[in-house]
Design a protein around this motif. Structure first.
Motif, PDB file in Angstrom:
ATOM      1  N   ASN A 150       0.043   2.542   5.884  1.00  0.00           N
ATOM      2  CA  ASN A 150       0.588   2.031   7.001  1.00  0.00           C
ATOM      3  C   ASN A 150      -0.465   0.886   7.729  1.00  0.00           C
ATOM      4  O   ASN A 150      -0.640   1.149   8.852  1.00  0.00           O
ATOM      5  CB  ASN A 150       1.119   3.053   8.010  1.00  0.00           C
ATOM      6  N   GLY A 158      -4.910   1.743   8.007  1.00  0.00           N
ATOM      7  CA  GLY A 158      -4.001   2.941   7.692  1.00  0.00           C
ATOM      8  C   GLY A 158      -4.209   4.135   8.447  1.00  0.00           C
ATOM      9  O   GLY A 158      -5.780   4.186   8.772  1.00  0.00           O
ATOM     10  N   ASP A 206       1.737   7.592  14.382  1.00  0.00           N
ATOM     11  CA  ASP A 206       0.892   7.454  13.222  1.00  0.00           C
ATOM     12  C   ASP A 206       0.099   8.599  12.815  1.00  0.00           C
ATOM     13  O   ASP A 206      -0.720   8.551  11.970  1.00  0.00           O
ATOM     14  CB  ASP A 206      -0.010   6.139  13.300  1.00  0.00           C
TER      15      ASP A 206
END
Length: 423
Positions: A150, A158, A206
């Motif tokens: 991500n 990420g 996240d």
């Protein structure tokens, strides 16, 4: 000017001073034909440009020294800087790893340095620094990192998910990350399916959404732990753990050969009201979530974010690192931060360990930014957030100002709480 010690991987090492002097007009350099060939007078910026073009070979220490020299407008400015005290402007003993299979060398202030100090303390050039998400990266024999796929503006390369433990005692998963099935499956496989607990450092999207999927993969259904999100959290950051952790609580795994892996819970509000860090006591490692990042400063977004609480949490972490001799910080985004303590073979390290130095640097940066915010408010007392961000964040690209305004608001609220302004 500088003090360079060659890296530990080289068979012959040198301890080299780089000197600076003003030469009289009309001097012509003469090479000794042993270590110097074809000497020329050249401006630092021109030498670096020619090197980048591929027609002027320069070794690593010279490149980095020239990069620093080019910031000075004149010879006199360099001499003035060197005359401040008897110490060189900088000392460095760089470390090297691999970047896509090629040697990549880094100084102490560069993001990969701390990770290389942790994984290759003796200087072996074996650690791959290129970010990839397909397999876990071993950092210690009992610590693995798997980076979620991500990457982005707010997540850097990420989200880093960590596994602590071993095949005998099982593992604790820290920050399973976003709910990306392939990432969660790789994390589960990296632990051999044996995960005893799942800990989320905070509730942001996240970090925590992957917890339920990871739990479902595990036969023993490990508990999902953390702190529940506060009422101030945004709608996409709601999180309720199966059990709330207490500040100072310890999570213990009994590993192979009688080893234990103890994670101490540290409540660190600031980035988020329910943010926590984890201290791996036996190895002196701090898992910092988003409180401390490598390569950037975390966003403090009121009302769930609070600048005063953030700075107090930094002080709390500093005391903890001093008490436990912590050298390294493992953030949720970016490489490991820190350095081994200062030794004859590690002369450029901060004397009190790299973790505390990283925290001190971060706090100084935050307070310097706050001083700029205060000056912006003073210069435009009737100004708006849009007016102040242009002044307080003039060293940040304009495209980042919308995000910077969140932390700007946190600084403004703290300044007001201290009685600096009444707006």
């Amino acid at each position: 000017l500088a003090h360079w010690i060659t890296d530990r991987d080289l068979p012959r090492r040198f301890d080299v001073p780089f000197l600076v002097a003003r030469m009289p007009a009309g001097q012509q350099p003469v090479a000794d034909e042993a270590e110097q060939f074809e000497p020329v007078w050249v401006r630092p910026a021109d030498a670096l440009a020619r090197h980048d073009a591929g027609d002027f070979f320069i070794i690593f220490p010279t490149i980095r020294t020239l990069e620093r020299l080019q910031a000075y407008p004149s010879v006199q400015a360099v001499l003035n800087a060197c005359a401040v005290n008897d110490e060189p402007l900088f000392t460095s003993c760089p470390r090297a790893g691999l970047m896509n299979g090629h040697e990549s060398r880094h100084m102490e202030h560069e993001p990969p340095f701390g990770e290389l100090a942790l994984v290759s303390p003796d200087g072996q050039i074996v650690h791959e620094l290129a970010w990839q998400t397909q397999r876990p990266v071993p950092l210690l024999k009992n610590v693995q990192r798997l980076t979620a796929p991500n990457p982005g503006f707010m997540t850097g390369p990420g989200t880093n998910s960590y596994l602590v433990g071993d095949p005998v005692g099982g593992h604790i998963a820290i920050d399973p990350g976003p709910d990306i099935p392939e990432h969660i499956d790789r994390l589960w496989r990296a632990a051999g399916g044996d995960i005893r607990a799942i800990v989320c450092t905070h509730s942001h999207p996240d970090h925590s959404p992957g917890a339920a999927r990871l739990q479902a993969l595990c036969a023993e259904k490990p508990p999902i732990l953390g702190l529940p999100s506060a009422p101030t959290s945004r709608e996409n950051s709601r999180f309720t753990p199966e059990r709330a952790l207490a500040d100072g609580e310890r999570l213990v795994l009994q590993g192979q050969d009688g080893a234990t892996h103890t994670l101490q819970v540290v409540h660190t509000p600031g980035h988020a009201a329910n943010h926590l860090c984890l201290l791996l006591e036996e190895d002196g490692l701090l898992f910092s979530g988003d409180h401390i990042l490598n390569g950037s400063t975390t966003v403090i977004d009121p009302p769930d974010g609070h600048m005063g609480a953030y700075l107090e949490s930094l002080d709390k972490l500093d005391r903890l690192c001093e008490l436990h001799g912590v050298d390294f910080i493992l953030p949720a985004h970016g490489y490991v931060l820190g350095d081994l303590k200062q030794t004859p073979d590690n002369p450029s390290a901060p004397g009190h360990g790299g973790a505390r130095a990283a925290i001190a640097h971060l706090k100084a940066h935050r307070l310097a930014r706050e001083a700029k915010v205060a000056r912006a408010m003073q210069s435009q007392p009737q100004g708006t957030m849009d007016d102040w961000v242009k002044i307080a964040y003039d060293d940040v690209p304009e495209r980042l100002w919308p995000v910077a305004k969140r932390s700007l608001l946190a600084h403004v609220e703290r300044i007001q709480s201290l009685g600096g302004f009444n707006l």
